[in-house]
Design a protein around this motif. Structure first.
Motif, PDB file in Angstrom:
ATOM      1  N   HIS A 139       0.782  -1.301   0.098  1.00  0.00           N
ATOM      2  CA  HIS A 139      -0.015   0.002  -0.010  1.00  0.00           C
ATOM      3  C   HIS A 139       0.804   1.005  -0.036  1.00  0.00           C
ATOM      4  CE1 HIS A 139      -3.411  -2.412   1.229  1.00  0.00           C
ATOM      5  NE2 HIS A 139      -2.816  -3.018   2.065  1.00  0.00           N
ATOM      6  N   THR A 140       0.407   2.399  -0.446  1.00  0.00           N
ATOM      7  CA  THR A 140       1.018   3.715   0.070  1.00  0.00           C
ATOM      8  C   THR A 140       1.058   3.759   1.291  1.00  0.00           C
ATOM      9  OG1 THR A 140      -1.097   4.913  -0.126  1.00  0.00           O
ATOM     10  CG2 THR A 140       0.138   4.563  -2.372  1.00  0.00           C
ATOM     11  N   VAL A 141       1.804   4.865   1.730  1.00  0.00           N
ATOM     12  CA  VAL A 141       2.129   4.975   3.151  1.00  0.00           C
ATOM     13  C   VAL A 141       0.732   5.601   3.778  1.00  0.00           C
ATOM     14  CG1 VAL A 141       3.351   6.668   4.937  1.00  0.00           C
ATOM     15  CG2 VAL A 141       4.390   5.396   3.227  1.00  0.00           C
ATOM     16  N   VAL A 142       0.205   6.571   2.941  1.00  0.00           N
ATOM     17  CA  VAL A 142      -1.094   7.256   3.669  1.00  0.00           C
ATOM     18  C   VAL A 142      -2.275   6.123   3.549  1.00  0.00           C
ATOM     19  CG1 VAL A 142      -2.962   8.541   2.886  1.00  0.00           C
ATOM     20  CG2 VAL A 142      -0.464   9.511   2.515  1.00  0.00           C
ATOM     21  N   ASP A 143      -2.311   5.243   2.689  1.00  0.00           N
ATOM     22  CA  ASP A 143      -3.491   4.169   2.634  1.00  0.00           C
ATOM     23  C   ASP A 143      -3.177   3.247   3.837  1.00  0.00           C
ATOM     24  OD1 ASP A 143      -5.007   5.372   0.565  1.00  0.00           O
ATOM     25  OD2 ASP A 143      -3.960   3.691  -0.952  1.00  0.00           O
ATOM     26  N   TYR A 144      -1.763   2.821   3.975  1.00  0.00           N
ATOM     27  CA  TYR A 144      -1.380   1.839   4.894  1.00  0.00           C
ATOM     28  C   TYR A 144      -1.839   2.393   6.597  1.00  0.00           C
ATOM     29  CZ  TYR A 144       1.384  -1.273   7.835  1.00  0.00           C
ATOM     30  OH  TYR A 144       1.679  -2.149   8.806  1.00  0.00           O
ATOM     31  N   VAL A 145      -1.399   3.912   6.837  1.00  0.00           N
ATOM     32  CA  VAL A 145      -1.464   4.309   8.273  1.00  0.00           C
ATOM     33  C   VAL A 145      -3.013   4.535   8.347  1.00  0.00           C
ATOM     34  CG1 VAL A 145       0.766   5.260   8.220  1.00  0.00           C
ATOM     35  CG2 VAL A 145      -1.098   6.548   7.599  1.00  0.00           C
ATOM     36  N   LEU A 146      -3.709   4.805   7.436  1.00  0.00           N
ATOM     37  CA  LEU A 146      -4.964   5.219   7.576  1.00  0.00           C
ATOM     38  C   LEU A 146      -6.031   3.886   7.472  1.00  0.00           C
ATOM     39  CD1 LEU A 146      -5.544   8.558   5.972  1.00  0.00           C
ATOM     40  CD2 LEU A 146      -5.086   7.984   8.323  1.00  0.00           C
ATOM     41  N   GLY A 147      -5.305   2.924   7.292  1.00  0.00           N
ATOM     42  CA  GLY A 147      -6.093   1.398   7.168  1.00  0.00           C
ATOM     43  C   GLY A 147      -5.984   0.880   8.869  1.00  0.00           C
ATOM     44  N   LYS A 148      -6.867  -0.304   8.734  1.00  0.00           N
ATOM     45  CA  LYS A 148      -7.334  -0.849  10.121  1.00  0.00           C
ATOM     46  C   LYS A 148      -6.266  -2.284   9.936  1.00  0.00           C
ATOM     47  CE  LYS A 148     -11.914   0.365  10.251  1.00  0.00           C
ATOM     48  NZ  LYS A 148     -11.884   1.422  11.344  1.00  0.00           N
ATOM     49  N   PHE A 149      -6.002  -2.496  11.144  1.00  0.00           N
ATOM     50  CA  PHE A 149      -5.022  -3.678  11.178  1.00  0.00           C
ATOM     51  C   PHE A 149      -5.976  -4.884  10.773  1.00  0.00           C
ATOM     52  CE2 PHE A 149      -3.247  -1.028  14.844  1.00  0.00           C
ATOM     53  CZ  PHE A 149      -2.070  -0.992  14.645  1.00  0.00           C
ATOM     54  N   THR A 150      -5.107  -5.979  10.129  1.00  0.00           N
ATOM     55  CA  THR A 150      -5.838  -7.214   9.616  1.00  0.00           C
ATOM     56  C   THR A 150      -5.968  -8.078  10.945  1.00  0.00           C
ATOM     57  OG1 THR A 150      -3.597  -8.340   9.358  1.00  0.00           O
ATOM     58  CG2 THR A 150      -4.408  -6.780   7.554  1.00  0.00           C
ATOM     59  N   THR A 151      -6.745  -9.039  10.576  1.00  0.00           N
ATOM     60  CA  THR A 151      -6.993  -9.892  11.660  1.00  0.00           C
ATOM     61  C   THR A 151      -5.862 -10.617  12.094  1.00  0.00           C
ATOM     62  OG1 THR A 151      -7.743 -11.699   9.824  1.00  0.00           O
ATOM     63  CG2 THR A 151      -9.380 -10.180  10.593  1.00  0.00           C
ATOM     64  N   ASP A 152      -4.828 -10.950  11.218  1.00  0.00           N
ATOM     65  CA  ASP A 152      -3.476 -11.329  11.861  1.00  0.00           C
ATOM     66  C   ASP A 152      -2.702 -10.524  12.445  1.00  0.00           C
ATOM     67  OD1 ASP A 152      -4.154 -13.932  10.464  1.00  0.00           O
ATOM     68  OD2 ASP A 152      -2.753 -13.395   8.556  1.00  0.00           O
ATOM     69  N   GLN A 153      -2.819  -9.262  12.224  1.00  0.00           N
ATOM     70  CA  GLN A 153      -2.150  -8.129  12.881  1.00  0.00           C
ATOM     71  C   GLN A 153      -2.579  -7.729  14.384  1.00  0.00           C
ATOM     72  OE1 GLN A 153      -2.246  -5.122   9.937  1.00  0.00           O
ATOM     73  NE2 GLN A 153      -0.123  -5.668   9.279  1.00  0.00           N
ATOM     74  N   ARG A 154      -3.947  -7.885  14.409  1.00  0.00           N
ATOM     75  CA  ARG A 154      -4.635  -7.417  15.378  1.00  0.00           C
ATOM     76  C   ARG A 154      -4.031  -7.909  16.856  1.00  0.00           C
ATOM     77  NH1 ARG A 154      -7.373  -2.725  16.298  1.00  0.00           N
ATOM     78  NH2 ARG A 154      -7.616  -2.825  18.630  1.00  0.00           N
ATOM     79  N   PRO A 155      -4.030  -9.190  16.692  1.00  0.00           N
ATOM     80  CA  PRO A 155      -3.446  -9.804  18.260  1.00  0.00           C
ATOM     81  C   PRO A 155      -2.015  -9.521  18.466  1.00  0.00           C
ATOM     82  CG  PRO A 155      -4.372 -11.662  16.704  1.00  0.00           C
ATOM     83  CD  PRO A 155      -4.275 -10.452  15.933  1.00  0.00           C
ATOM     84  N   VAL A 156      -1.265  -8.961  17.429  1.00  0.00           N
ATOM     85  CA  VAL A 156       0.088  -8.585  17.407  1.00  0.00           C
ATOM     86  C   VAL A 156       0.177  -7.514  18.212  1.00  0.00           C
ATOM     87  CG1 VAL A 156       2.194  -8.228  16.678  1.00  0.00           C
ATOM     88  CG2 VAL A 156       0.854 -10.355  15.975  1.00  0.00           C
ATOM     89  N   PHE A 157      -0.947  -6.513  17.705  1.00  0.00           N
ATOM     90  CA  PHE A 157      -0.834  -4.913  18.257  1.00  0.00           C
ATOM     91  C   PHE A 157      -1.442  -5.225  19.583  1.00  0.00           C
ATOM     92  CE2 PHE A 157      -3.745  -1.817  18.975  1.00  0.00           C
ATOM     93  CZ  PHE A 157      -2.931  -0.474  19.251  1.00  0.00           C
ATOM     94  N   ASN A 158      -2.260  -5.760  19.684  1.00  0.00           N
ATOM     95  CA  ASN A 158      -3.011  -5.917  21.171  1.00  0.00           C
ATOM     96  C   ASN A 158      -1.904  -6.132  22.275  1.00  0.00           C
ATOM     97  OD1 ASN A 158      -5.613  -5.180  20.079  1.00  0.00           O
ATOM     98  ND2 ASN A 158      -6.173  -7.250  20.056  1.00  0.00           N
ATOM     99  N   GLN A 159      -1.006  -7.064  21.847  1.00  0.00           N
ATOM    100  CA  GLN A 159       0.169  -7.427  22.901  1.00  0.00           C
ATOM    101  C   GLN A 159       1.132  -6.181  22.895  1.00  0.00           C
ATOM    102  OE1 GLN A 159       1.717 -10.996  21.120  1.00  0.00           O
ATOM    103  NE2 GLN A 159       0.783 -12.362  22.699  1.00  0.00           N
ATOM    104  N   ALA A 160       1.386  -5.653  22.094  1.00  0.00           N
ATOM    105  CA  ALA A 160       2.161  -4.299  22.150  1.00  0.00           C
ATOM    106  C   ALA A 160       1.373  -3.243  22.794  1.00  0.00           C
ATOM    107  CB  ALA A 160       2.687  -3.804  20.822  1.00  0.00           C
TER     108      ALA A 160
END
Length: 185
Positions: A139-160
């Motif tokens: 993705h472009t940087v803007v689309d990426y940062v303004l996008g939501k965490f994927t279902t795979d990313q969300r548990p990793v983010f929650n731990q962080a």
């Protein structure tokens, strides 16, 4: 008094986006400590409470990310908060997803919210709690940062986010900053 600032963008379209990592972490911190962010003034939503015997002000600017300093500086002045007692929670694309990093000062590193705070406060010498969101792969940087965490990313983010809240707890409790960096970075 300590001041914890979460960076993000206002509006439901930005809820749970990577760029709102700061908002999500301070929301979790506030919820854990029963701090309601009900006061709305000086371009921010904020609330205060006692955490580990220390009065803490939790702030979410209601400006857009790139204007965060417009809210942070007046609140610091109003509550007479020294820059050494400020911790800003931000997203960081240069950190892998799930990593956190504490810094006691430094440049904006390309983060426009931090750049705004530096410009308004007049110094780079305030604490940062950076939460890794990783670089975009497709993705472009803007689309990426303004996008939501994927279902795979969300548990990793929650731990962080949980580690970030623990780091904030230790910072509020007065832990030595170098020890905090050694423990959490």
């Amino acid at each position: 008094m300590k001041m914890i600032v979460g960076l993000g963008n206002i509006g439901p379209q930005y809820d749970n986006t990577r760029h709102n990592t700061g908002f999500m972490v301070v929301d979790a911190f506030a919820q854990q400590h029963g701090i309601a962010l009900t006061t709305r003034k000086m371009d921010a939503r904020f609330g205060s409470g006692l955490v580990n015997g220390e009065k803490v002000l939790v702030v979410k600017p209601t400006t857009f990310m790139n204007e965060s300093g417009r809210a942070v500086h007046p609140i610091m002045d109003y509550f007479k908060i020294d820059v050494a007692d400020v911790m800003v929670v931000q997203d960081d694309m240069d950190l892998p997803l799930g990593r956190i990093r504490l810094r006691d000062h430094g440049s904006a590193g390309g983060h426009n919210g931090i750049k705004s705070i530096i410009a308004h406060v007049g110094t780079q010498n305030f604490g940062r709690l950076k939460v890794g969101i990783a670089h975009p792969q497709q993705h472009t940087v803007v689309d990426y940062v303004l996008g939501k965490f994927t279902t795979d990313q969300r548990p990793v983010f929650n731990q962080a986010a949980d580690r970030a809240v623990a780091a904030l707890d230790d910072w509020v409790a007065g832990s030595d900053f170098m020890q905090l960096m050694n423990q959490y970075n």
